[in-house]
Design a protein around this motif. Structure first.
Motif, mmCIF file in Angstrom:
data_model
loop_
_atom_site.group_PDB
_atom_site.id
_atom_site.type_symbol
_atom_site.label_atom_id
_atom_site.label_comp_id
_atom_site.label_asym_id
_atom_site.label_seq_id
_atom_site.Cartn_x
_atom_site.Cartn_y
_atom_site.Cartn_z
ATOM 1 N N PHE A 44 0.803 -1.222 0.000
ATOM 2 C CA PHE A 44 0.000 0.000 0.000
ATOM 3 C C PHE A 44 0.840 1.278 0.000
ATOM 4 O O PHE A 44 0.591 2.170 -0.813
ATOM 5 N N PRO A 45 1.852 1.389 0.861
ATOM 6 C CA PRO A 45 2.651 2.623 0.842
ATOM 7 C C PRO A 45 3.309 2.856 -0.513
ATOM 8 O O PRO A 45 3.424 3.994 -0.968
ATOM 9 N N ILE A 46 3.702 1.752 -1.159
ATOM 10 C CA ILE A 46 4.343 1.912 -2.471
ATOM 11 C C ILE A 46 3.325 2.384 -3.495
ATOM 12 O O ILE A 46 3.588 3.312 -4.282
ATOM 13 N N LEU A 47 2.126 1.792 -3.460
ATOM 14 C CA LEU A 47 1.081 2.228 -4.396
ATOM 15 C C LEU A 47 0.751 3.702 -4.183
ATOM 16 O O LEU A 47 0.574 4.462 -5.129
ATOM 17 N N GLY A 169 7.016 11.538 4.769
ATOM 18 C CA GLY A 169 5.733 11.576 5.473
ATOM 19 C C GLY A 169 5.027 10.225 5.402
ATOM 20 O O GLY A 169 4.463 9.744 6.386
ATOM 21 N N LEU A 170 5.062 9.596 4.225
ATOM 22 C CA LEU A 170 4.438 8.272 4.085
ATOM 23 C C LEU A 170 5.155 7.249 4.954
ATOM 24 O O LEU A 170 4.532 6.368 5.548
ATOM 25 N N LEU A 171 6.464 7.392 5.030
ATOM 26 C CA LEU A 171 7.236 6.470 5.858
ATOM 27 C C LEU A 171 6.808 6.627 7.325
ATOM 28 O O LEU A 171 6.549 5.644 8.022
ATOM 29 N N GLY A 172 6.697 7.875 7.759
ATOM 30 C CA GLY A 172 6.266 8.141 9.133
ATOM 31 C C GLY A 172 4.877 7.584 9.383
ATOM 32 O O GLY A 172 4.611 6.933 10.394
ATOM 33 N N ARG A 217 8.074 -5.818 15.259
ATOM 34 C CA ARG A 217 7.976 -4.485 14.645
ATOM 35 C C ARG A 217 9.320 -4.089 14.051
ATOM 36 O O ARG A 217 9.400 -3.539 12.960
ATOM 37 N N LEU A 218 10.393 -4.351 14.794
ATOM 38 C CA LEU A 218 11.707 -3.929 14.316
ATOM 39 C C LEU A 218 12.121 -4.736 13.087
ATOM 40 O O LEU A 218 12.718 -4.198 12.158
ATOM 41 N N VAL A 219 11.764 -6.012 13.079
ATOM 42 C CA VAL A 219 12.075 -6.819 11.894
ATOM 43 C C VAL A 219 11.361 -6.242 10.669
ATOM 44 O O VAL A 219 11.937 -6.101 9.592
ATOM 45 N N PHE A 220 10.079 -5.876 10.861
ATOM 46 C CA PHE A 220 9.327 -5.328 9.730
ATOM 47 C C PHE A 220 9.918 -4.005 9.276
ATOM 48 O O PHE A 220 9.966 -3.707 8.083
ATOM 49 N N LEU A 221 10.385 -3.212 10.230
ATOM 50 C CA LEU A 221 10.988 -1.925 9.899
ATOM 51 C C LEU A 221 12.181 -2.141 8.969
ATOM 52 O O LEU A 221 12.414 -1.379 8.042
ATOM 53 N N LEU A 222 12.895 -3.201 9.257
ATOM 54 C CA LEU A 222 14.070 -3.544 8.464
ATOM 55 C C LEU A 222 13.685 -3.810 7.012
ATOM 56 O O LEU A 222 14.501 -3.703 6.104
ATOM 57 N N ILE A 223 12.426 -4.215 6.793
ATOM 58 C CA ILE A 223 11.952 -4.436 5.427
ATOM 59 C C ILE A 223 11.298 -3.172 4.888
ATOM 60 O O ILE A 223 11.608 -2.711 3.793
ATOM 61 N N GLU A 224 10.394 -2.593 5.697
ATOM 62 C CA GLU A 224 9.597 -1.451 5.231
ATOM 63 C C GLU A 224 10.453 -0.275 4.780
ATOM 64 O O GLU A 224 10.231 0.282 3.700
ATOM 65 N N VAL A 225 11.399 0.119 5.617
ATOM 66 C CA VAL A 225 12.156 1.341 5.325
ATOM 67 C C VAL A 225 12.959 1.207 4.036
ATOM 68 O O VAL A 225 12.792 2.029 3.127
ATOM 69 N N VAL A 229 11.817 3.544 0.846
ATOM 70 C CA VAL A 229 12.789 4.586 0.487
ATOM 71 C C VAL A 229 13.533 4.193 -0.795
ATOM 72 O O VAL A 229 13.713 5.014 -1.696
ATOM 73 N N GLY A 230 13.913 2.921 -0.868
ATOM 74 C CA GLY A 230 14.619 2.448 -2.070
ATOM 75 C C GLY A 230 13.761 2.626 -3.309
ATOM 76 O O GLY A 230 14.227 3.110 -4.344
ATOM 77 N N PHE A 231 12.482 2.284 -3.190
ATOM 78 C CA PHE A 231 11.580 2.437 -4.327
ATOM 79 C C PHE A 231 11.475 3.910 -4.727
ATOM 80 O O PHE A 231 11.562 4.253 -5.908
#
Ligand code: ATP
Ligand code: MG
Lengths: 357, 307
Positions: A44-47, A169-172, A217-225, A229-231
């Protein structure tokens, strides 16, 4: 009983017998086996970035739209205006000219004469722009010399565009909603289904049960961020001026703060409807005022102290400072302190009131 | 060390404003015993069991479990008991094996995952996700989770409700095994045959109190007698007449007819038939069965266990 166990591959004993490891694994499995939560967290954040990035992409500037009132001298005025490629001018009779001005098809109506009259609405920015451009062209056509000819240096730099503002902002926002839903909702769901009661009836350490949520949560952060950001860096050339370490540190603090708030809203709620309402109640104001989609500076000064005190404002400001301005950790201590404070206070309060059974 | 696995005195649980779920309940369960709590819906069985499990705070009364108390020794006790709740959902998206391993990881010592999965015959479903198990399989998995820490004391709240006959018998075997190993089991059930088959002693609970206590045979003998004769006949039989028949201990109305509790069937039946014939009343139905705990309950409360 037939025990074929030795033939199968087994997890190392340490992992099998560690409650914390098993709890973390259980949460990760539950998450990744549920396609819709995976989508909401990562897809969703990427879309949203794609959609908003396209909607607000840099475009050539809009031309100035002018109408020239039909009558003697109209054609001369039109030709003078049309000499500039940034101006679109058309000759219209009185009624049509009024309508064009009213509906925004024209930002200005020029009534030819000596001197000409400009009809425009000074409260509309495009009218003010149009008046300046039209006046300039007509004055020059009437023979006014330029006092000097300035040189133009054109600058459209990454970091100043909307998408550059948007991505941190989306990341936050993602860190916030993942913390609130991923912890608040999931805890209450376990409570409602009496799974929490069942777990509490075992010798499981309650601290480990809670710690597992935070670790997940921290594991997911490792993927989400990196994914988001990379995208954004690849697809929209969003800049990353600061260090990844600073970004990660702020994201972790944000995740801790929102994990704490998620735990807090979940501490008493008996059913998921209640906690859903509470989560929205906490998140909705921050969505609006904390500068996800537009700058929080747009709100009146009287509200600013409150807005500055919200964890999402601190997180968004910090992420933006790192990505857009290259801020280092040393400059971010106020935001870091606020997030750490929210995390500590909410964890303490939540544990004080937590309904275990 | 006390020889009681469970001791509670004057247990009370009130839910404001006006529900008294447990109303002064006393219970003593010996070590190594299989003890059954029977009673109709809403009698307070689950409430009692959850208080004993340290999951619910009583409004009043004292509880001692394995010689320890919840307010002082909770951490230690948790490792020594195993439970199934009347109703739980285990993590939906984990497999049988993963769930058992998760529960095993909470206990300092216990049985291997494969062993307990085998005990409840879920070997074939080891890799199946919880949300794809049938109701009875879910229940057996809950029992496996209760067994995985090798508990000294096991609480099973309606462990066989909804199980097919074969799974029920399998679970009975599991309980028998535990008892043979000297462990204590407290279970609640609505199945009288189950209580008679499994339990050394039972307590019948109604409205939050124990209204009868003893071995199943004792209770049946003491409260109802050996046999129950039920018959239907048109009006014209007097209660006093039935009571006077030889071998009849008690008489009550049962639906359209009568139920007699009887200790010597061979005397009572011929006498009953002779009496009816003398009165010119035709029987429309007659049956006898060995008295069960169900009859105990009905004669104690005038209600049936499951309505
Ligand atoms: N949280 C609660 N709030 C109010 N009343 C409750 C609560 N929990 C239980 N009760 C009431 O307490 C009584 C005893 O309930 P309990 O669940 O102990 O019965 P039970 O004997 O286990 O019944 P069943 O055979 O149906 O499982 C019931 O009348 C129930 O409605
Ligand atoms: Mg119950």
């Amino acid at each position: 009983m037939t025990d074929r166990a030795p033939a199968r591959r087994r997890a190392p004993r340490l992992l099998r017998r560690s409650a914390l490891a098993q709890l973390v694994l259980a949460r990760l499995r539950a998450f990744f086996r549920e396609p819709s939560t995976v989508f909401w967290s990562f897809g969703f954040p990427i879309l949203l970035t794609i959609a908003l990035g396209i909607a607000f992409r840099a475009r050539p500037p809009e031309p100035v739209r002018a109408a020239v009132l039909a009558g003697p001298g109209a054609e001369r005025v039109r030709a003078a205006l049309a000499a500039d490629r940034g101006v679109v001018a058309e000759i219209l009779p009185e009624a049509a000219a009024r309508a064009a001005l009213r509906t925004g098809r024209a930002a200005i109506v020029v009534v030819p004469g000596d001197p000409p009259t400009y009809r425009s609405d000074p409260t509309r920015p495009e009218s003010r722009l149009a008046r300046a451009a039209v006046d300039d062209l007509l004055q020059r056509a009437a023979g006014r010399p330029d006092a000097f000819s300035a040189a133009d240096a054109r600058v459209t730099e990454p970091g100043a565009r909307y998408v550059d503002f948007l991505v941190p902002g989306l990341l936050g926002m993602n860190v916030m909603s993942a913390g609130m839903w991923g912890i608040g909702w999931v805890i209450v769901e376990d409570r409602q289904k009496k799974l929490l009661k069942r777990m509490v009836a075992t010798p499981m350490r309650r601290s480990e049960w809670l710690l597992a949520f935070v670790l997940v949560r921290l594991v997911f952060l490792l993927i989400e961020v990196p994914v988001l950001v990379g995208f954004a860096m690849l697809a929209f050339e969003v800049p990353m001026r600061g260090s990844w370490l600073a970004l990660a540190a702020m994201a972790v603090l944000g995740a801790l703060a929102f994990s704490g708030l998620g735990l807090l809203v979940a501490s008493r709620a008996r059913n998921t409807q209640t906690v859903g309402g509470l989560i929205n109640l906490v998140m909705m104001p921050m969505f609006i005022v904390s500068g996800v989609f537009f700058s929080s500076a747009n709100f009146p000064p009287a509200l600013q102290p409150i807005i500055r005190a919200l964890p999402l404002t601190a997180l968004n400001d910090a992420l933006r400072a790192v990505m857009n301005e290259g801020a280092g950790l040393a400059a971010l201590w106020p935001e870091a302190a606020l997030l750490a404070g929210v995390a500590a206070a909410s964890f303490a309060l939540a544990l004080r009131f937590f309904r275990w059974v | 060390m006390s020889d009681l696995a469970i001791r509670c005195r004057g247990l009370v649980k009130r839910y404001p404003p006006d529900v008294t779920a447990v109303d002064g309940l006393d219970l003593e369960v010996r070590r190594g015993e299989c003890f059954g709590l029977l009673g109709p819906n809403g009698a307070g069985k689950t409430t009692t069991v959850e208080i004993l499990e340290g999951l619910l705070a009583p409004t009043g009364g004292e509880v001692e479990i394995l010689g320890a108390r919840w307010d002082r020794d909770a951490a230690d006790l948790r490792a020594r008991i195993g439970i199934t709740l009347q109703e739980t959902h285990l993590p939906e998206r984990l497999t049988v094996e993963e769930i058992v391993r998760l529960f095993r990881s909470f206990y300092p010592r216990g049985r291997g995952e494969d062993e307990v999965i085998g005990l409840v015959s879920l070997g074939e479903k080891r890799r199946a996700r919880y949300d794809r198990l049938s109701g009875g399989q879910k229940q057996r998995l809950a029992v496996a989770c209760a067994l995985v820490g090798e508990p000294e004391l096991l609480f099973l709240d309606e462990p066989t409700t909804g199980l097919d006959p074969q799974s029920r018998r399998q679970l009975w075997d599991v309980v028998d095994d535990l008892r043979r190993q000297g462990r204590t089991v407290l279970l609640t059930t609505h199945y009288m045959d189950e209580a008679e088959r499994l339990c050394d002693r039972v307590a019948i609970v109604d409205r939050g109190r124990v209204i009868a206590l003893g071995t199943p045979r004792e209770l049946i003998h003491r409260v109802v007698g050996q046999e129950v004769v039920e018959f239907e006949a048109p009006d014209g039989v007097l209660e006093a007449e039935l009571r006077a028949l030889p071998g009849v201990e008690a008489v009550r109305r049962a639906g359209a007819g009568w139920a007699l509790t009887v200790d010597r069937l061979h005397l009572a039946i011929p006498a009953l038939l002779a009496r009816l014939e003398a009165r010119g009343v035709a029987l429309s139905a007659l049956s006898t069965h060995r008295a069960t705990l169900e009859d105990v309950f009905v004669s104690l409360t005038g209600r049936r266990l499951r309505d």
